[in-house]
Design a protein around this motif. Structure first.
Motif, PDB file in Angstrom:
ATOM      1  N   TRP A 113      48.861  77.589  -4.444  1.00 13.09           N
ATOM      2  CA  TRP A 113      49.545  77.640  -3.157  1.00 13.09           C
ATOM      3  C   TRP A 113      50.541  76.489  -3.054  1.00 13.09           C
ATOM      4  O   TRP A 113      50.341  75.433  -3.668  1.00 13.09           O
ATOM      5  CB  TRP A 113      48.556  77.481  -2.006  1.00 13.09           C
ATOM      6  CG  TRP A 113      47.682  78.652  -1.755  1.00 13.09           C
ATOM      7  CD1 TRP A 113      47.892  79.661  -0.856  1.00 13.09           C
ATOM      8  CD2 TRP A 113      46.409  78.937  -2.363  1.00 13.09           C
ATOM      9  NE1 TRP A 113      46.839  80.551  -0.878  1.00 13.09           N
ATOM     10  CE2 TRP A 113      45.928  80.137  -1.800  1.00 13.09           C
ATOM     11  CE3 TRP A 113      45.645  78.305  -3.348  1.00 13.09           C
ATOM     12  CZ2 TRP A 113      44.705  80.714  -2.166  1.00 13.09           C
ATOM     13  CZ3 TRP A 113      44.438  78.869  -3.727  1.00 13.09           C
ATOM     14  CH2 TRP A 113      43.978  80.066  -3.138  1.00 13.09           C
ATOM     15  N   GLU A 256      43.310  76.060   3.285  1.00 15.94           N
ATOM     16  CA  GLU A 256      44.536  76.131   4.093  1.00 15.94           C
ATOM     17  C   GLU A 256      44.594  75.100   5.217  1.00 15.94           C
ATOM     18  O   GLU A 256      45.656  74.597   5.560  1.00 15.94           O
ATOM     19  CB  GLU A 256      44.704  77.542   4.674  1.00 15.94           C
ATOM     20  CG  GLU A 256      46.015  77.663   5.435  1.00 15.94           C
ATOM     21  CD  GLU A 256      46.335  79.065   5.918  1.00 15.94           C
ATOM     22  OE1 GLU A 256      46.059  80.026   5.185  1.00 15.94           O
ATOM     23  OE2 GLU A 256      46.879  79.191   7.032  1.00 15.94           O
ATOM     24  N   ARG A 257      43.429  74.770   5.775  1.00 18.49           N
ATOM     25  CA  ARG A 257      43.427  73.793   6.869  1.00 18.49           C
ATOM     26  C   ARG A 257      44.119  72.504   6.449  1.00 18.49           C
ATOM     27  O   ARG A 257      44.960  71.961   7.155  1.00 18.49           O
ATOM     28  CB  ARG A 257      41.989  73.500   7.276  1.00 18.49           C
ATOM     29  CG  ARG A 257      41.868  72.419   8.331  1.00 18.49           C
ATOM     30  CD  ARG A 257      40.400  72.136   8.630  1.00 18.49           C
ATOM     31  NE  ARG A 257      40.266  71.223   9.757  1.00 18.49           N
ATOM     32  CZ  ARG A 257      39.095  70.830  10.242  1.00 18.49           C
ATOM     33  NH1 ARG A 257      37.979  71.265   9.714  1.00 18.49           N
ATOM     34  NH2 ARG A 257      39.049  70.002  11.272  1.00 18.49           N
TER      35      ARG A 257
ATOM     36  N   SER B 108      35.180  70.648  13.404  1.00 14.48           N
ATOM     37  CA  SER B 108      35.722  71.995  13.226  1.00 14.48           C
ATOM     38  C   SER B 108      36.679  72.386  14.351  1.00 14.48           C
ATOM     39  O   SER B 108      36.736  73.539  14.743  1.00 14.48           O
ATOM     40  CB  SER B 108      34.587  73.001  13.130  1.00 14.48           C
ATOM     41  OG  SER B 108      33.795  72.900  14.286  1.00 14.48           O
ATOM     42  N   PHE B 109      37.402  71.410  14.842  1.00 11.22           N
ATOM     43  CA  PHE B 109      38.353  71.707  15.910  1.00 11.22           C
ATOM     44  C   PHE B 109      39.567  70.795  15.797  1.00 11.22           C
ATOM     45  O   PHE B 109      39.439  69.606  15.528  1.00 11.22           O
ATOM     46  CB  PHE B 109      37.680  71.523  17.277  1.00 11.22           C
ATOM     47  CG  PHE B 109      38.629  71.598  18.434  1.00 11.22           C
ATOM     48  CD1 PHE B 109      39.260  72.801  18.749  1.00 11.22           C
ATOM     49  CD2 PHE B 109      38.918  70.469  19.197  1.00 11.22           C
ATOM     50  CE1 PHE B 109      40.159  72.861  19.814  1.00 11.22           C
ATOM     51  CE2 PHE B 109      39.813  70.531  20.261  1.00 11.22           C
ATOM     52  CZ  PHE B 109      40.434  71.735  20.571  1.00 11.22           C
ATOM     53  N   TYR B 160      37.401  76.084  13.074  1.00  9.16           N
ATOM     54  CA  TYR B 160      37.073  76.372  11.673  1.00  9.16           C
ATOM     55  C   TYR B 160      35.604  76.752  11.521  1.00  9.16           C
ATOM     56  O   TYR B 160      34.813  75.993  10.973  1.00  9.16           O
ATOM     57  CB  TYR B 160      37.415  75.158  10.805  1.00  9.16           C
ATOM     58  CG  TYR B 160      38.853  74.727  10.980  1.00  9.16           C
ATOM     59  CD1 TYR B 160      39.873  75.340  10.262  1.00  9.16           C
ATOM     60  CD2 TYR B 160      39.200  73.731  11.898  1.00  9.16           C
ATOM     61  CE1 TYR B 160      41.200  74.981  10.442  1.00  9.16           C
ATOM     62  CE2 TYR B 160      40.528  73.357  12.088  1.00  9.16           C
ATOM     63  CZ  TYR B 160      41.513  73.982  11.358  1.00  9.16           C
ATOM     64  OH  TYR B 160      42.827  73.629  11.546  1.00  9.16           O
ATOM     65  N   ILE B 165      39.405  80.358   9.621  1.00  6.69           N
ATOM     66  CA  ILE B 165      40.338  79.632  10.467  1.00  6.69           C
ATOM     67  C   ILE B 165      40.655  80.515  11.667  1.00  6.69           C
ATOM     68  O   ILE B 165      41.000  81.688  11.502  1.00  6.69           O
ATOM     69  CB  ILE B 165      41.657  79.328   9.721  1.00  6.69           C
ATOM     70  CG1 ILE B 165      41.393  78.490   8.469  1.00  6.69           C
ATOM     71  CG2 ILE B 165      42.643  78.618  10.640  1.00  6.69           C
ATOM     72  CD1 ILE B 165      42.636  78.240   7.627  1.00  6.69           C
ATOM     73  N   ARG B 221      45.377  84.172  15.440  1.00 10.45           N
ATOM     74  CA  ARG B 221      45.160  84.566  14.045  1.00 10.45           C
ATOM     75  C   ARG B 221      43.754  84.184  13.637  1.00 10.45           C
ATOM     76  O   ARG B 221      43.293  83.075  13.931  1.00 10.45           O
ATOM     77  CB  ARG B 221      46.145  83.862  13.114  1.00 10.45           C
ATOM     78  CG  ARG B 221      45.938  84.249  11.650  1.00 10.45           C
ATOM     79  CD  ARG B 221      46.854  83.495  10.706  1.00 10.45           C
ATOM     80  NE  ARG B 221      46.454  82.093  10.599  1.00 10.45           N
ATOM     81  CZ  ARG B 221      46.662  81.334   9.512  1.00 10.45           C
ATOM     82  NH1 ARG B 221      47.303  81.830   8.478  1.00 10.45           N
ATOM     83  NH2 ARG B 221      46.272  80.081   9.486  1.00 10.45           N
ATOM     84  N   LYS B 223      41.645  83.968  10.116  1.00 11.16           N
ATOM     85  CA  LYS B 223      41.901  84.080   8.680  1.00 11.16           C
ATOM     86  C   LYS B 223      40.722  83.612   7.861  1.00 11.16           C
ATOM     87  O   LYS B 223      40.015  82.683   8.248  1.00 11.16           O
ATOM     88  CB  LYS B 223      43.129  83.239   8.320  1.00 11.16           C
ATOM     89  CG  LYS B 223      43.551  83.492   6.904  1.00 11.16           C
ATOM     90  CD  LYS B 223      44.748  82.729   6.472  1.00 11.16           C
ATOM     91  CE  LYS B 223      44.875  82.952   4.965  1.00 11.16           C
ATOM     92  NZ  LYS B 223      45.846  82.114   4.347  1.00 11.16           N
ATOM     93  N   ASN B 225      39.639  83.076   3.595  1.00 10.51           N
ATOM     94  CA  ASN B 225      39.938  83.214   2.174  1.00 10.51           C
ATOM     95  C   ASN B 225      38.628  83.525   1.479  1.00 10.51           C
ATOM     96  O   ASN B 225      37.743  82.680   1.374  1.00 10.51           O
ATOM     97  CB  ASN B 225      40.544  81.912   1.644  1.00 10.51           C
ATOM     98  CG  ASN B 225      40.910  81.997   0.185  1.00 10.51           C
ATOM     99  OD1 ASN B 225      40.523  82.931  -0.521  1.00 10.51           O
ATOM    100  ND2 ASN B 225      41.658  81.020  -0.285  1.00 10.51           N
TER     101      ASN B 225
END
Lengths: 268, 419
Positions: A113, A256-257, B108-109, B160, B165, B221, B223, B225
């Protein structure tokens, strides 16, 4: 907590030291495959994870210099197996803050990426040609993250007092520019101190040399590395500074984060 | 005449001198607290029709300043602004491009608030679920590609949960695309059936939605992976980003999804979306776009030797085509029920990746029109880049998307010093 971490570190260091001295003792009995595997581990899989800043100088045949500076995070899933890389660019300024991330697989293509901060764009890169230049330098992608050992046939040409001299011939010549390459491996620490690439006429045209090897946290580490084009005299020198191993980088850094928001705690 | 204005000439001289002086200074000695670039760009039509006053579409000097700093261990701020001397508009302006605070107080924020550039989705210069503002004017006249994305004044919340995400972007005041409005670039006037250019003071401008709570934009969104398979779902509540013929930014709700992964020796992506035209559910309102289904598929491949190719195909299916036909006042200039567009990008890097050739082609089989974007870029030094490119439009009909831009076909040149 800190004390405990320190003692663990000492144990690891001692153990690594012991392991290294042990290898040189038993070295004579190693098969070619074992030498190749240990070399691969020493060159690309030091520690569980690692961080280094690469200062790259690219010199062309008219002695013009270009500079690149990037911080690289690496984490191994398993030795000689899957790995994750996170490269954050500092220089030159037109690529500043760009991030390049790789999930290296074995036996199949890597996932790559690229994050372009000016557009907040996460792009997936189709990069199958690992012999292409890494960021315009004389190093290829394979030089940076390792060439899969299963792609070559390995022979031990010679064993000197200090080195194993190996010859690696690609099983499939379609995807590579070289006919074969020779590698000089330090018998003490399995660091590849020199690689020489040959064309079809047996002429050497490219070398990669470890100009400086240092012991960092018990891991022998190439800290200055040079790739040279023997035909033109052009070369690139990589200096690895602020090298650290076993930092405990979490897996989620390679996602990605943190592509979108650089994890400055780990990049420092 | 390019050098009609002496001020422009002076600026050019200053930039060139500055560039040649500074580029000889080794990079290590520069320790400025901010970064950015200085650039000068010139672009114009190579075949100007008589109804258009100016040949030049672009003539500006731009300085970008970027400053970043940390605010404690779990927050940071970023500031990026462009100072522009625009010879085309005869004015200087300051454009705030980014000014935000990004905070990550919890595991996670995260929240990112302020002016920011936002992008998601899988297309290359094609968008379905990315409904953040785009600056097509900049894009068509040859400004750097980063300017295709216009900034939003927004708050982005990110969560997260379990490796996923979740992004929620709230844009309190609707931010439209920067569309072709007659200034610099001509467009097709459906009323009179001709292409028109408009003076700066009288450009076409849609009537933007009110600054009310319920006219703000909300984009979502989710998302994940999964072993290299990037799966995402999207939602949007807001307005169409470009005004309709009648100058209205109609209400829009959009839903969609995307997948991107390694496949077939390259990268393959698929994205789809449903545009729900809330105020025209039957499709018979003139001046409000009809609902549509959109889908695209893309494939990107590295051919070796720094040569790569990217192919995409996108189709947009209008939902109530008969109603659209019956309600339209311009039966001569109807859109197609299924508008499709194919794109191809070929890039080649040479000379130790200092020379980059990039050719992006749009072609619409249904509209029989297209758009070519050739570009050659050379990194003279680490700091100095020269770029030459073009925006070439063609097509047979007067009103279709690319064909109506034909009179705006242009070439441009840019010299940039980055520091």
């Amino acid at each position: 907590m800190r004390k405990r971490a320190l003692s663990i570190l000492i144990v690891i260091t001692l153990f690594a030291g012991l392991a290294l001295s042990a290898t040189s003792v038993v070295a004579e009995d190693l098969t070619v495959q074992e030498i190749v595997e240990r070399t691969y581990t020493a060159a690309y899989y030091g520690g569980e994870d690692g961080r280094s800043t690469v200062e790259m100088t690219i010199v062309d045949d008219q002695d013009r210099k270009r500079h690149r500076k990037l911080t690289m995070l690496r984490k191994d899933i398993e030795d000689n197996g899957e790995q994750m890389y996170y490269a954050y660019f500092h220089e030159p300024s037109d690529v500043r803050k760009m991030v390049y991330m790789v999930k290296k697989h074995v036996g199949t293509q890597d996932d790559r990426w690229l994050y372009l901060p000016a557009m907040d764009l996460v792009r997936r890169i189709a990069a199958t040609d690992k012999r292409s230049s890494f960021v315009g330098s004389h190093f290829t992608y394979e030089d940076i993250s390792g060439r899969n050992i299963d792609l070559d046939k390995h022979e031990l040409l010679e064993e000197t007092e200090d080195h194993y001299i190996l010859k690696h011939t690609p099983k499939n010549k379609d995807n590579v520019e070289f006919s074969y390459y020779k590698m000089w491996v330090d018998k003490d620490n399995f660091i590849p101190v020199k690689s020489k690439y040959f064309d079809d006429q047996d002429n050497p045209y490219r070398t990669i040399t470890a100009e400086k090897v240092e012991n960092i946290q018990g891991y022998p580490t190439i800290t200055v590395m040079k790739a040279e084009n023997l035909e033109t005299g052009e070369y690139t020198i990589n200096r690895f500074v602020e090298v650290e191993y076993d930092l405990g980088i979490p897996d989620n850094i390679f996602g990605e984060r943190y592509l979108r928001r650089a994890p400055r705690r780990w990049l420092r | 005449m390019i050098f009609k204005r002496s001020s422009y000439l002076w600026l050019l001289i200053i930039v060139v001198t500055a560039v040649s002086v500074v580029s000889t200074v080794p990079a290590e000695s520069q320790n400025l607290p901010f970064h950015g670039f200085v650039e000068t760009s010139v672009g114009g039509r190579y075949d100007t029709p008589s109804y258009i006053e100016d040949d030049l579409t672009l003539s500006e000097t731009r300085a970008q300043l970027e400053f970043w700093d940390a605010i404690g261990p779990s927050a940071e701020f970023q500031f990026k602004t462009d100072i522009i001397n625009d010879d085309k508009k005869d004015e200087a302006e300051i454009n705030l491009r980014e000014a935000y605070i990004s905070a990550y107080p919890a595991h996670s924020f995260e929240v990112k608030a302020g002016r920011q550039v936002l992008t998601w989705g899988t297309g290359d210069l094609l968008f379905i679920n990315d409904l953040f503002p785009k600056d097509y004017k900049s894009f068509f006249i040859g400004r750097d590609q980063e300017y295709l994305k216009a900034p939003s004044d927004a708050v982005k919340f990110s969560f997260y949960p379990q490796g996923a995400i979740v992004d929620v972007v709230w844009t309190p005041v609707f931010e439209a695309d920067r569309y072709v409005d007659g200034e610099r670039l001509t467009y097709f006037d459906f009323q009179n059936g001709v292409n028109i250019e408009l003076p700066t003071q009288q450009t076409f401008s849609g009537e933007e939605p009110d600054k009310d709570w319920n006219d703000s934009e909300l984009a979502l969104r989710v998302k994940k992976n999964y072993r290299g398979h990037e799966l995402a779902f999207y939602g949007y509540r807001g307005h169409y980003k470009q005004p309709s013929i009648t100058g209205e930014f109609a209400r829009l709700n959009a839903y969609g999804g995307s997948w991107r992964s390694r496949a077939l020796g390259g990268i393959t992506n698929f994205e789809f979306g449903y545009y729900d035209s809330v105020d025209d559910s039957n499709g018979d309102e003139f001046g409000i776009p009809n609902s549509s289904v959109q889908a695209m598929v893309g494939y990107d491949r590295d051919l070796g030797n720094d040569l790569s190719i990217g192919l995409q195909y996108k189709v947009e299916h209008m939902q109530d085509y008969d109603e659209y036909k019956n309600s339209s006042s311009f039966s001569e200039y109807l859109k197609e029920e299924n508008r499709d567009v194919a794109t191809m990008r070929i890039t080649k890097q040479m000379n130790m990746q200092t020379v980059k050739l990039d050719m992006f082609t749009f072609y619409s089989p249904s509209d029989e029109d297209g758009y070519l974007r050739p570009k050659v870029s050379y990194d003279w030094t680490d700091n100095v880049n020269l770029t030459v490119g073009g925006n070439i439009f063609f097509g047979d009909q007067k009103h279709t998307e690319f064909a109506q831009m034909e009179d705006n076909s242009n070439i441009y040149f840019r010299m940039r010093y980055s520091y």
